[in-house]
Design a protein around this motif. Sequence first.
Motif: not given
Length: 420
Positions: A22-45
């Motif tokens: 959206l105009p005025g909004i940037d979302l770096h892919i690393s933030r999605l990557f990090a949160l996705g990784l955290f979700g998988l890590w939580l499920i595994r834990s």
Amino acid sequence: MIRFLFLLFFATLPFQFALSPLPGIDLHISRLFALGLFGLWLIRSFIRRSLSIPTKPETWLLFAVFFLSAFSLFFAENASWGTRKLFFLLSFLPTLLIASSLLRTTPEREAFVRALTGGAALSALVGIAQFLLPFVIGLDPAIQFWQHAVIPLFSGLTFSNVVTEYSSMVVNIGGTNFLRASAFFPDPHIASFFWGMSLPLSIALAFQSKRDQGKKSRFFLFATTSLLILLADILTFSRGGYVALLATLFASLAIRFSDLIRKHTLPLLLSAAIFVLALIIPTPLSERLVSSLDLSDHSTSGRLAIWAEAIHIIEQHSLTGVGLGNYSNTVLPSAHYREPRYAHNIFLDIAAETGIATALTFFLAISLVLIQSLLQYRNRPFIFAGGCSILIFSIHSFFETPLYSVHILPLFLSLLAFIP
């Protein structure tokens, strides 16, 4: 799978791009990557019933910094700005938990170092090519290409406009303009942080390979990798980066070779004198470094004025600060959210926005990690190298504030977990 994705995250971190949905909004892919990784890590834990929370004192001190930063929002004039900053910090905080559970043994740490330094070396090649590009197509076309084709893709459309408006891509040395190496990082300062923090780990890999019999090819590979990262870091022309590298070099040599230094004091003093003389000889590198000591230099005097301004704010708001993310609108009420106004010193920034207690807690957390890592210099080269990386971060942070970088924050948090 979690381990592979974690290593992939750091190997590709210098090349991850940004979305602009959206105009005025940037979302770096690393933030999605990090949160996705955290979700998988939580499920595994939870499946394994082995949720691992680090219990080291410095980890809890860092959690306290996050808590105090959130608490400062009650005193912020613009709480929404601070909330955005807080969500940014929280999006990468799980990296600390994941790294703590994955980097427990020497082979695990070595795999992390290989992934990190591999990506750093490839990005260094890009940075070196970027520095050379003006000699082929001219300075202005090279700047236009990087500002309009590269930075928007890797930093986002909105953020790239700010980077272009406050551009630091060119440095004038001795009357000649040079394009500074930054590769796909948003500016040369962040590039210098990333390459500087990766360099000790790359050197440790080279020394480790030299010790292993029959692995000379690996030694030359990692030695070449280290030279590429060092050269790219030099070509950023970041004076804070230079100071951090030199100070860490002297400190690490003094610790690692203290016995040899005592035995060979005179030759070492002569070598130091030759090094100082080399700095006096006019070269682009020496002129850039020496200019940082010139108080009449515009950049140096401007930074001293900013530090004085930050100290004045701290004196007025010593307990609570002006609120996370509210430094810019305190010094300039008409400032917009992305306007790059900050104290150019991470400890002054934290103290001004969240209070002196928060800054002292952050300083204590880093100091504990440094002491633990640098004292393990004899038998644990990767831990010692990790400590040197944190030292480079700390010294360079006296001149910049890299906490809100999608490249530096996850690396910093993972290195804290890297050191047992």
